[in-house]
Design a protein around this motif. Structure first.
Motif, PDB file in Angstrom:
ATOM      1  N   TRP A  22       4.167   7.103   1.622  1.00 31.44           N
ATOM      2  CA  TRP A  22       4.803   5.998   2.356  1.00 31.44           C
ATOM      3  C   TRP A  22       4.493   4.679   1.820  1.00 31.44           C
ATOM      4  O   TRP A  22       3.343   4.657   1.849  1.00 31.44           O
ATOM      5  N   LEU A  23       5.542   3.910   1.409  1.00 32.65           N
ATOM      6  CA  LEU A  23       5.273   2.689   0.929  1.00 32.65           C
ATOM      7  C   LEU A  23       5.149   1.380   2.264  1.00 32.65           C
ATOM      8  O   LEU A  23       6.198   1.472   2.942  1.00 32.65           O
ATOM      9  N   ILE A  76       0.902  -1.389   0.013  1.00 35.34           N
ATOM     10  CA  ILE A  76      -0.033  -0.032  -0.162  1.00 35.34           C
ATOM     11  C   ILE A  76       0.947   1.204  -0.083  1.00 35.34           C
ATOM     12  O   ILE A  76       1.843   1.317   0.520  1.00 35.34           O
ATOM     13  N   VAL A  77       0.644   2.180  -0.929  1.00 30.48           N
ATOM     14  CA  VAL A  77       1.247   3.463  -1.041  1.00 30.48           C
ATOM     15  C   VAL A  77       0.244   4.672  -0.472  1.00 30.48           C
ATOM     16  O   VAL A  77      -0.869   4.785  -1.205  1.00 30.48           O
ATOM     17  N   LEU A  92       6.581   4.598  -6.800  1.00 28.71           N
ATOM     18  CA  LEU A  92       5.315   4.177  -7.253  1.00 28.71           C
ATOM     19  C   LEU A  92       3.940   5.379  -6.648  1.00 28.71           C
ATOM     20  O   LEU A  92       4.483   6.119  -5.741  1.00 28.71           O
ATOM     21  N   ASN A  93       2.931   5.372  -7.440  1.00 29.14           N
ATOM     22  CA  ASN A  93       2.102   6.022  -6.846  1.00 29.14           C
ATOM     23  C   ASN A  93       0.887   5.685  -5.837  1.00 29.14           C
ATOM     24  O   ASN A  93       1.180   4.529  -5.435  1.00 29.14           O
ATOM     25  N   VAL A 124       3.562  -5.414  -8.595  1.00 31.62           N
ATOM     26  CA  VAL A 124       2.654  -5.263  -9.753  1.00 31.62           C
ATOM     27  C   VAL A 124       1.194  -4.784  -9.524  1.00 31.62           C
ATOM     28  O   VAL A 124       0.610  -4.910  -8.124  1.00 31.62           O
ATOM     29  N   SER A 125       0.356  -4.189 -10.460  1.00 29.32           N
ATOM     30  CA  SER A 125      -0.760  -3.639 -10.256  1.00 29.32           C
ATOM     31  C   SER A 125      -1.726  -4.911  -9.586  1.00 29.32           C
ATOM     32  O   SER A 125      -1.421  -5.960 -10.079  1.00 29.32           O
ATOM     33  N   LYS A 126      -2.829  -4.533  -9.126  1.00 29.82           N
ATOM     34  CA  LYS A 126      -3.511  -5.747  -8.508  1.00 29.82           C
ATOM     35  C   LYS A 126      -4.437  -6.351  -9.877  1.00 29.82           C
ATOM     36  O   LYS A 126      -4.835  -5.591 -10.840  1.00 29.82           O
ATOM     37  N   GLY A 127      -4.331  -7.617  -9.737  1.00 28.64           N
ATOM     38  CA  GLY A 127      -5.109  -8.098 -10.905  1.00 28.64           C
ATOM     39  C   GLY A 127      -6.242  -9.444 -10.166  1.00 28.64           C
ATOM     40  O   GLY A 127      -6.280  -9.664  -9.026  1.00 28.64           O
TER      41      GLY A 127
END
Length: 613
Positions: free
Chosen positions: A487-488, A481-482, A508-509, A522-525
């Motif tokens: 903050w990551l 989570i960002v 990361l955004n 990776v982005s959630k899939g």
């Protein structure tokens, strides 16, 4: 040796209410008790601490009658004497654990720690030659207390400059100040806070009241008993003596022995002007002596009671010194307010022991002006005001004591002075500060989501694999989570943060990501429809929702208000101690503000306290 937590069964036999024992029968039961005790302890499979077992047998006996009769031995007796005598040999500071480190929460004014320059937030590393690592707050307090005029050495780390400092202090009589603050505000509303009814409370209350009445602008008085769990009956009566006209009934106590049956009346002429408006603030932690003061003033129509219903403790205890190291606190009577109300709540009366007065629990009583008041279940306020619930994230920040930790560092690093003003920059600095700590909390709906997941698994999960536990114990894929501040947080399947990165260490955004089998972010899939993975997919949108809710907690306007108020209190406390903390806490206190409004509005006040028949 084993540690037993038992209610000694012999005591139940010995003191059973069904046995009408003569002295000979009691002697027989004492002999029986000794024989059973010796047979039990001599033949038990493990070695037993006989002394501890005897103590537990007393606890079992007391538990059968009421929760307030207690035996105080050794250090627990010392703590009792702090309240009854109002002083102890120490250096005068409140301590507690912050992130497992023993920390000074507040030095008391006019104490050795205050005079020598110990500050809120100082971390105590050594007490004399003993390291504080692994010690509890209670264990550390025992080491700090000692004989009067004896020396104590402390090794302290000051987080604001990361320096270690050595202090040598002399233990002195620490006077407990349970009336820490009083004032008259700009509108002429007097205010006195009473934390507990200890040895010096009535004397300190008299000082505060006298100062308030000398102020020509004073229009009324607020007595704050919120969170006050009681204390010495004598001090409660002494305070009422200052507020109630001479000759008025204050309290009746009724017990089995003659000394316990008393009728207390006001002994002195009050210095309060006629028709002087007063409001007493109470909450569900206001108990015993607090209920005596608030209930008596309510019954005599000398004050309105505002807040929430009180605790409901209508039993009076007397302390007997058995020997130099043991004291016994015994419930000797029940108390009744001037209208005849028994305040004790039903759960401790409904045991066939304390039943006298139980029939009056739901009865209606009348104040001096004819207002209806209820008996039983504590003191019911004339005007009930429910406090806003503290948001979960703010509760967690309080629980971890991060407000005081931040304040004690920030105030000195930035050379702040009173009065404290909380700027947007201060709030942003605090939010960045707490990112370094794991804050565990549950937002509304998360518990229900866990129940839903368990229900899905119970209904559709693979029952053939006995090794698989219910969903709430099952680790899912790790994820990232960002938050909105960049903050990551890398989290494992149970939601625990395993890695924390500042915004400068990644690109990361804001959003949520997953870690694939190759360790790539990776982005959630979508997930494959296989057993727990598929069940997880069914609730993934809800999981995402709650993750997003938690990401947004630090930009929620309501949360920011709570954080701002907390920082104001703690920073004011660091510089100005407890008095300043109480003072600034009143700025946004809805109960205090409503009480002030009533005192300044004679029509509204009289409408409540002098009903028209």
């Amino acid at each position: 040796m084993i540690k037993l937590s038992i209610q000694f069964f012999v005591i139940i036999i010995l003191f059973s209410s069904t046995i009408k024992s003569s002295e000979n029968e009691l002697d027989e039961y004492f002999r029986l008790y000794q024989k059973i005790f010796e047979t039990f302890t001599n033949n038990y499979v493990d070695t037993l601490d006989k002394t501890e077992l005897i103590k537990l047998s007393f606890d079992g006996m007391f538990k059968e009658v009421d929760p307030y009769t207690k035996l105080y031995i050794g250090s627990s007796k010392d703590r009792l004497e702090i309240m009854t005598k109002g002083k102890y040999g120490g250096i005068g500071m409140q301590i507690g654990l912050i992130q497992d480190t023993l920390t000074v929460l507040m030095p008391y004014e006019d104490s050795p720690s205050y005079s020598e320059g110990i500050q809120s937030g100082d971390q105590i590393l050594m007490i004399d030659t003993i390291s504080t690592i692994g010690l509890t707050s209670s264990e550390s307090s025992e080491l700090i207390r000692g004989e009067l005029d004896s020396k104590l050495k402390l090794k302290i780390r000051r987080p604001s400059n990361n320096k270690e400092i050595f202090f040598e202090l002399i233990r002195s009589n620490i006077i407990v100040k349970d009336v820490p603050f009083w004032q008259v505000n700009d509108d002429g509303v007097g205010y006195i806070r009473i934390k507990k009814f200890s040895k010096n409370t009535a004397k300190d209350f008299r000082s505060g009241l006298s100062e308030i009445l000398k102020n020509s602008n004073t229009k009324g008085l607020i007595i704050d008993l919120r969170g006050n769990t009681g204390g010495l009956l004598s001090n409660a009566l002494n305070i009422l003596d200052q507020l109630v006209p001479k000759g008025e009934s204050l309290l009746k106590t009724k017990g089995r022995i003659d000394k316990a049956n008393r009728n207390f009346k006001a002994k002195f002429s009050t210095k309060l002007p006629k028709d002087f408006p007063m409001v007493v603030l109470i909450d569900n932690r206001s108990a015993s002596a607090s209920e005596i003061v608030s209930g008596t003033l309510q019954d005599l129509d000398l004050a309105l009671v505002l807040g929430t219903s009180s605790f409901g403790k209508g039993l009076v205890q007397r302390i007997f010194n058995v020997n130099d190291s043991i004291s016994l606190k015994v419930t000797t009577s029940k108390y009744y307010t001037p209208s005849g109300r028994l305040i004790q709540k039903k759960d401790y009366l409904d045991n066939d022991v304390l039943t006298d007065g139980l029939e009056d629990i739901d009865s209606t009583f009348y104040t001096k002006n004819g207002r209806k008041v209820k008996g039983g279940g504590g003191i019911y306020p004339d005007l009930e005001i429910e406090k806003k619930k503290i948001p979960p994230i703010v509760q967690s920040l309080y629980r971890e004591r991060l407000f005081i930790k931040f304040a004690s560092e920030y105030v000195f690093q930035n050379n702040l002075e009173l009065p404290i003003e909380i700027s947007k920059k201060t709030i942003k600095d605090f939010i960045n500060y707490v990112q370094n700590y794991e804050i565990d909390y549950i937002v509304p709906g998360e518990v229900e989501l866990t129940d839903l997941k368990n229900s899905l698994y119970d209904e559709y999960g693979d029952k053939s694999d006995k090794k698989i536990n219910k969903y709430k114990f099952q680790a899912e894929d790790s994820y990232v989570i960002v938050d909105t501040y960049g903050w990551l947080r890398a989290k494992n399947g149970f939601g625990k943060t395993v890695k924390l990165l500042p915004p400068t260490k990644h690109n990361l955004n804001t959003g949520e990501y997953y870690i694939n089998e190759l360790g790539q972010i990776v982005s959630k899939g979508k997930l494959e429809k296989t057993d727990l993975e598929y069940l997880s997919f069914l609730t993934r949108n809800l999981d995402n929702y709650f993750n997003e809710v938690k990401v947004m907690q630090y930009i929620d306007e309501e949360n920011i208000k709570w954080i701002e108020n907390a920082l104001l209190r703690e920073m004011s406390s660091v510089i100005g101690n407890e008095k300043e903390k109480i003072k600034v806490s009143l700025y946004n206190d809805i109960e205090y503000l409503k009480a002030s409004e009533l005192i300044l509005n004679n029509y509204e006040y009289n409408k409540l306290i002098k009903p028209i028949n």
